[in-house]
Design an enzyme around this catalytic site. Sequence first.
Site, mmCIF file in Angstrom:
data_model
loop_
_atom_site.group_PDB
_atom_site.id
_atom_site.type_symbol
_atom_site.label_atom_id
_atom_site.label_comp_id
_atom_site.label_asym_id
_atom_site.label_seq_id
_atom_site.Cartn_x
_atom_site.Cartn_y
_atom_site.Cartn_z
ATOM 1 N N ASP A 37 0.782 -1.127 -0.051
ATOM 2 C CA ASP A 37 -0.348 -0.078 -0.057
ATOM 3 C C ASP A 37 1.177 0.949 0.167
ATOM 4 O O ASP A 37 1.680 0.937 0.996
ATOM 5 C CB ASP A 37 -0.691 -0.347 1.030
ATOM 6 C CG ASP A 37 -2.046 1.383 1.056
ATOM 7 O OD1 ASP A 37 -2.267 1.392 0.729
ATOM 8 O OD2 ASP A 37 -1.599 2.275 1.690
ATOM 9 N N GLU A 94 1.311 -0.225 -5.202
ATOM 10 C CA GLU A 94 0.036 0.164 -5.255
ATOM 11 C C GLU A 94 0.511 1.825 -5.406
ATOM 12 O O GLU A 94 1.537 2.272 -4.482
ATOM 13 C CB GLU A 94 -1.059 0.155 -4.576
ATOM 14 C CG GLU A 94 -1.898 1.319 -4.816
ATOM 15 C CD GLU A 94 -2.199 2.018 -3.497
ATOM 16 O OE1 GLU A 94 -3.565 3.346 -3.630
ATOM 17 O OE2 GLU A 94 -2.017 2.470 -2.088
HETATM 18 C C1 GLC Z 1 -3.926 3.306 -0.394
HETATM 19 C C2 GLC Z 1 -5.605 2.934 0.334
HETATM 20 C C3 GLC Z 1 -6.201 3.679 1.033
HETATM 21 C C4 GLC Z 1 -5.899 4.338 1.920
HETATM 22 C C5 GLC Z 1 -4.478 4.935 1.869
HETATM 23 C C6 GLC Z 1 -3.903 5.637 3.345
HETATM 24 O O1 GLC Z 1 -3.869 4.328 -1.373
HETATM 25 O O2 GLC Z 1 -5.266 2.013 -1.785
HETATM 26 O O3 GLC Z 1 -6.994 2.698 1.126
HETATM 27 O O4 GLC Z 1 -6.590 5.951 2.130
HETATM 28 O O5 GLC Z 1 -3.389 4.212 0.967
HETATM 29 O O6 GLC Z 1 -3.479 3.977 3.609
#
Ligand code: GLC
Length: 568
Positions: A213, A255
């Site tokens: 993430d 991500e």
């Molecule tokens: C990522 C997740 C999102 C979250 C963010 C902070 O972008 O997909 O849902 O709010 O991280 O952890």
Amino acid sequence: MSFTAPIQLPGLTLDPLWYRRAVFYEVMVRSFVDSNGDGAGDLQGLVSRLDYLQWLGIDALWLPPFFNSPLRDGGYDVSDFYSILPEFGTIDEFKDLVTKAHERNMRVIIDLPLNHTSDAHEWFQASRSDPDGPFGDFYVWNDTDEKWPDIRIIFTDTEDSNWAFDSERRQFYFHRFFSHQPDLNFENPAVHEAVFEVIRYWLDMGVDGFRLDAIPYLYESDEGNGEGEPPTHEFIKTLRRMVDRDYPGRVMIAEANQWPREVAAFFGTDEEPECHMAFDFPVMPRIFYSLRSQQADELVNVLSETTDIPDGAGWGVFLRNHDELTLEMVSEEYRQAMYGWYAYDPRMRANIGIRRRLAPLLDNSRAELELAHALLFSLPGSPFLYYGDEIGMGDNIWLPDRDSSRTPMQWTPDRNAGFSSADPGKLFLPVVQSLVYHFNQVNVESQLAQSRSLLHWVRNVIHTRKAHPAFGLGDLTVLSVDNPSVLAFVRHYEGSDNPMGDSREDVLCVFSFAHNPVSATIEIPEYAGLNTYDLFGGAQFPGIGDDGRLTLTLGTQSFFWLHIAPAR
Ligand code: GLC
Ligand code: CA
């Protein structure tokens, strides 16, 4: 190379490149099935629907965080990485999920937000109260909030600074996301150790990989913008070496919501690999752009860009997920166009994006839903579905933030859409009851009962894709077409595991974004003189001329997947 190391996982077929063929399904535990009637989904509920997911053709689940958390950011605000939120279940129930998924040859990917923790995490509490103690340097502290003014704010709806003042320590701490999510300090080797321990804990439990993430944001610097800084890449390389050495076959998924070249950087190189997969943030908004502009050029450009990725690496293609449809990585002009088409009500916007589900975005147009899914399943990379989109679930833009598209899964027309037996007032979020998407009409049970439903259509496409390795493993050649509304490419694969019986497979994929029927001539000289056959029904289509041209007519917003082969 290390990713081809043999894999021995109980109950799973051996395939070192499994993630490149797999169809992934993002399922929020809280939103899927409530097994004990407390109003929130849980792990046992998810286990009870594994048969459904297997029937659909899902090979891997991606579970957003289910750790202990105050749930102020859907669980991405972790307060303890070693335990599970009690309303979701227990560690034993999680192990049971992994076992039962593996029995079905289904993998389990978990989500690890490593960039930050919740401010309720004991590391942060210790950091606040004891600056000289073992956790004093676990977070990014500073005496002023004026450091790094060039670092952009991501949650523009709620935050106006990346710094927040802590009244106990009497210093500011840095946060890339919500102010209740302090960033961990990756300059501190003890943070690396702590994070590695968390990762090993879950890999030891048998998970098949993890989504990294918010991975670009680990390090900040005076020179850079805090996105994909060199030490962040160094950290990922070290992590990959550990995974390849101790847990071969498990995957790391990035991500990284960045421009194409920057996203590709998260794959690393052949010599120094980073992530096995990265979400294709560049392609996603361009699919939506093409659907409304009726022009294929944006997709042609992004697909033609030669972003060389290391052997064995693969994209994760998606249409929607649990976040807003982000428009951070498109130009201002395109962003305004997208807002006009897809978020005409300001309530539909969140941060720099659109907080709607797939079906409402596409105005519940079956043609568009099919076209979008056909792209999802044939573009290079592995498809990631978002729970509920297979039945065309709606959203609820009257709920705050991204909860709009995290409402309970709609299983039946019964109470709470079959999601839960709780008093309807007790549900963690209300079930969708809007005019078009009411759970009375939109639910799994009724779509199972209609052979032409979206659910059956999606399942059929998933199975067709899985029968043809060219989609998961093949390369891609974008073709030139005389009609600007039409996108055409060939997926080509040579290998011994081909169900067509040949060692070689070539699939021509053609998509029309036009809002009326069109004809298009495709230049495909490499295949001059060959025949084409519909991949679904086998029907013979027009042959490719000796001049290397193929003319097709396409209905409104439609597509073909054609197998290219000599006469049968
Ligand atoms: C990522 C997740 C999102 C979250 C963010 C902070 O972008 O997909 O849902 O709010 O991280 O952890
Ligand atoms: Ca429950």
